[in-house]
Design an enzyme around this catalytic site. Structure first.
Site, PDB file in Angstrom:
ATOM      1  CG  HIS A  87    -113.608 -89.366   1.202  1.00 61.00           C
ATOM      2  ND1 HIS A  87    -114.562 -90.374   1.244  1.00 61.00           N
ATOM      3  CD2 HIS A  87    -112.543 -89.924   0.591  1.00 61.00           C
ATOM      4  CE1 HIS A  87    -114.075 -91.475   0.695  1.00 61.00           C
ATOM      5  NE2 HIS A  87    -112.844 -91.219   0.270  1.00 61.00           N
ATOM      6  CG  HIS A 135    -107.846 -91.705   0.171  1.00 66.32           C
ATOM      7  ND1 HIS A 135    -107.983 -92.810   0.974  1.00 66.32           N
ATOM      8  CD2 HIS A 135    -109.058 -91.508  -0.403  1.00 66.32           C
ATOM      9  CE1 HIS A 135    -109.223 -93.276   0.876  1.00 66.32           C
ATOM     10  NE2 HIS A 135    -109.895 -92.497   0.047  1.00 66.32           N
ATOM     11  CE  LYS A 191     -99.262 -96.442   2.076  1.00 66.80           C
ATOM     12  NZ  LYS A 191    -100.147 -95.491   2.770  1.00 66.80           N
ATOM     13  CG  ASP A 249    -105.180-101.562   1.696  1.00 64.02           C
ATOM     14  OD1 ASP A 249    -105.909-102.443   1.199  1.00 64.02           O
ATOM     15  OD2 ASP A 249    -104.393-100.872   1.013  1.00 64.02           O
ATOM     16  N   GLY A 299    -109.510 -98.885   0.188  1.00 61.55           N
ATOM     17  CA  GLY A 299    -108.753 -99.826  -0.636  1.00 61.55           C
ATOM     18  C   GLY A 299    -109.659-100.441  -1.692  1.00 61.55           C
ATOM     19  CG  HIS A 328    -113.839 -95.916   0.951  1.00 59.13           C
ATOM     20  ND1 HIS A 328    -113.210 -95.325   2.009  1.00 59.13           N
ATOM     21  CD2 HIS A 328    -113.402 -95.270  -0.158  1.00 59.13           C
ATOM     22  CE1 HIS A 328    -112.427 -94.349   1.556  1.00 59.13           C
ATOM     23  NE2 HIS A 328    -112.529 -94.286   0.251  1.00 59.13           N
ATOM     24  CD  GLU A 352    -114.775 -97.175  -3.347  1.00 59.77           C
ATOM     25  OE1 GLU A 352    -114.230 -97.859  -2.466  1.00 59.77           O
ATOM     26  OE2 GLU A 352    -114.145 -96.517  -4.185  1.00 59.77           O
ATOM     27  CG  ASP A 357    -111.898 -90.599  -3.263  1.00 60.24           C
ATOM     28  OD1 ASP A 357    -111.465 -90.934  -2.144  1.00 60.24           O
ATOM     29  OD2 ASP A 357    -112.327 -91.423  -4.097  1.00 60.24           O
ATOM     30  CG  ASP A 358    -107.760 -90.392  -4.211  1.00 58.16           C
ATOM     31  OD1 ASP A 358    -106.961 -90.684  -3.319  1.00 58.16           O
ATOM     32  OD2 ASP A 358    -108.780 -91.061  -4.447  1.00 58.16           O
TER      33      ASP A 358
HETATM   34  P1  IMP Z   1    -102.859 -93.429   1.409  1.00 58.82           P
HETATM   35  O1  IMP Z   1    -103.747 -94.210   2.331  1.00 58.82           O
HETATM   36  O2  IMP Z   1    -102.429 -92.123   1.964  1.00 58.82           O
HETATM   37  O3  IMP Z   1    -101.685 -94.263   0.927  1.00 58.82           O
HETATM   38  O4  IMP Z   1    -103.724 -93.040   0.113  1.00 58.82           O
HETATM   39  C1  IMP Z   1    -103.883 -93.870  -1.018  1.00 58.82           C
HETATM   40  C2  IMP Z   1    -104.759 -95.056  -0.686  1.00 58.82           C
HETATM   41  O5  IMP Z   1    -106.105 -94.637  -0.420  1.00 58.82           O
HETATM   42  C3  IMP Z   1    -104.920 -96.047  -1.851  1.00 58.82           C
HETATM   43  O6  IMP Z   1    -103.858 -96.944  -1.906  1.00 58.82           O
HETATM   44  C4  IMP Z   1    -106.236 -96.736  -1.496  1.00 58.82           C
HETATM   45  O7  IMP Z   1    -106.049 -97.746  -0.530  1.00 58.82           O
HETATM   46  C5  IMP Z   1    -107.036 -95.618  -0.850  1.00 58.82           C
HETATM   47  N1  IMP Z   1    -107.955 -94.987  -1.816  1.00 58.82           N
HETATM   48  C6  IMP Z   1    -107.798 -93.844  -2.480  1.00 58.82           C
HETATM   49  N2  IMP Z   1    -108.867 -93.606  -3.281  1.00 58.82           N
HETATM   50  C7  IMP Z   1    -109.702 -94.626  -3.104  1.00 58.82           C
HETATM   51  C8  IMP Z   1    -110.991 -94.942  -3.640  1.00 58.82           C
HETATM   52  O8  IMP Z   1    -111.575 -94.240  -4.477  1.00 58.82           O
HETATM   53  N3  IMP Z   1    -111.542 -96.113  -3.195  1.00 58.82           N
HETATM   54  C9  IMP Z   1    -110.944 -96.910  -2.280  1.00 58.82           C
HETATM   55  N4  IMP Z   1    -109.752 -96.631  -1.746  1.00 58.82           N
HETATM   56  C10 IMP Z   1    -109.135 -95.504  -2.156  1.00 58.82           C
HETATM   57 ZN    ZN Z   2    -111.794 -92.653  -0.844  1.00 60.78          ZN
END
Ligand code: IMP
Ligand code: ZN
Length: 393
Positions: free
Chosen positions: A23, A25, A110, A176, A206, A233, A236, A311-312
């Site tokens: 998990h 992103h 995107k 998203d 998202g 997700h 949350e 997550d991030d």
């Molecule tokens: P991307 O999809 O590579 O642009 O990664 C960033 C995106 O992941 C964000 O704009 C969110 O849509 C999603 N995201 C990242 N962390 C979370 C979270 O903790 N909850 C929900 N969505 C998340």
């Molecule tokens: Zn996430």
């Protein structure tokens, strides 16, 4: 604090063991140094006010509102194909440096007409990024286990190539929650088109207070029918109806699951739905007040299928090693518990039987090697530990 070694040894243990990240992103894992550099350029071009974001980028331990401020910045950065490829390359390198041997990287394709970006060209930039990693062997093909990014000069020197680290990568395309049914369906169709490039599934993510389950359901159902794996997700925020609907859909995994009630957990238990646990993320986004109250404790005690994830990494200033250490230090896990957790994750990957077989080999080999390096692991009988790979589903 923990059995089987002191703090330093446990930290080193968590760093050294092979790990599986399920998990993460893509844009949430951008390096701070890269973010700073790219934001500065955007500031010089007058696209953003650099002074507004500089202190947030430089900060460790950002607040919830600062996290959302950075998400907005990620969306501005993600309009340039070259930047997407660069971020992808760096994210892969960072996970590999943390001994991640299998990475399921998720990202939201995107569209940005003014920049000439389509969901397809965005994903091409991601795949180009995977191909451009030159310090590692990157295996991301579904149809074969050959290594994708070995240059011809490296192929001539096969021995050199075998000495390099290998990371197995699969991609999930995120829907998203702001998207329409049609946009969600487009993402699923793109995922199907890109299966030969390692796309194995769909994620729903998202802002959790935006959008309705019924908007995404047709696309998610279609994804399932077509053989893509789905992770959601889920829970949350507190939303009983949506949590029930999501569990009734029987996704192959769920992320977070912070606000499930007793009956929801019973359903998740009966269905044996693996949970992607993101401790630091849940703490930072204020899903719980203190880490020792996290549902990890009950799930771990009840042998519920779970996997620790980041997550991030960029947004929350963490690494997968750090998440394992946090779990060990908070919930009193010893080295065996930690390795077992890491190994169990093999069962929950979406990558298929071939890659699972390769991962079992990697974990089996490393259990033996670790015994040579960690004296306390040896005393725990580590050499004799057959990596337990049970089929949980
Ligand atoms: P991307 O999809 O590579 O642009 O990664 C960033 C995106 O992941 C964000 O704009 C969110 O849509 C999603 N995201 C990242 N962390 C979370 C979270 O903790 N909850 C929900 N969505 C998340
Ligand atoms: Zn996430």
């Amino acid at each position: 604090m923990e059995r089987g070694g002191d703090v330093a040894e446990m930290k080193e243990w968590c760093r050294s063991i092979p790990k599986i990240e399920l998990h993460a992103h893509l844009n949430g894992c951008i390096r701070d140094s890269t973010l700073l550099e790219l934001a500065k350029v955007l500031g010089e071009k007058g696209i953003i006010n650099f002074a507004d974001v500089e202190h947030v980028i430089r900060k460790c331990g950002r607040s919830l509102s600062e996290c959302f401020q950075l998400f907005d910045l990620f969306h501005i950065l993600a309009t340039d194909h070259g930047t997407i490829s660069r971020i992808t390359k760096e994210v892969v390198e960072d996970f590999a440096a943390d001994e991640v041997v299998y990475l399921e990287l998720r990202t939201t394709p995107k569209n940005n007409e003014t920049k000439g970006m389509t969901k397809r060209s965005y994903m091409k930039a991601v795949i180009d990024g995977l191909r451009s990693v030159d310090a590692l062997n990157v295996s991301f093909s579904n149809s074969s286990e050959r290594t994708e990014n070995i240059s011809s000069s490296t192929q001539n020197n096969y021995a050199n190539c075998m000495e390099r680290k290998t990371i197995h990568i699969r991609l999930l395309l995120s829907i998203d929650r702001r998207e329409t049914t049609i946009a969600a369906m487009e993402t699923v169709c793109l995922a199907l088109e890109l299966r030969e490039f390692g796309v194995v599934g769909i994620d729903l993510s998202g802002n959790p207070i935006v959008g309705e389950w019924k908007t995404f359901l047709p696309a998610l159902k279609y994804a399932k029918e077509q053989g893509l794996s789905v992770t959601l997700h889920c829970g949350e925020v507190s939303n009983k109806k949506e949590i029930q609907e999501m569990l009734d859909f029987v996704p192959e995994r769920i992320g977070h699951a912070c606000f499930l009630d007793k009956d929801d957990w019973e359903k998740a238990r009966v269905l044996q739905i693996p949970v992607e646990i993101c401790l630091t993320s849940n703490l930072r986004t204020e899903r719980l007040s203190t880490i020792d109250l996290h549902h990890f404790a009950n799930l771990h005690k009840g042998n519920h299928p779970l996997v620790l994830c980041t997550d991030d990494t960029g947004l929350f200033s963490t690494t997968l090693s750090n998440e394992y250490y946090l779990a060990a230090a908070t919930f009193g896990l010893d080295q065996k518990d930690v390795l077992r957790l890491a190994t169990n994750a093999i069962e929950f990957v979406f990558g298929g039987s071939e890659v699972k077989k390769a991962l079992r080999g990697i974990f089996g080999d490393s259990a033996r090697k670790l015994a040579e390096v960690f004296p306390s692991w040896k005393s725990l009988g580590g050499e004799d530990v057959k990596v337990q790979i049970k089929s949980l589903r």
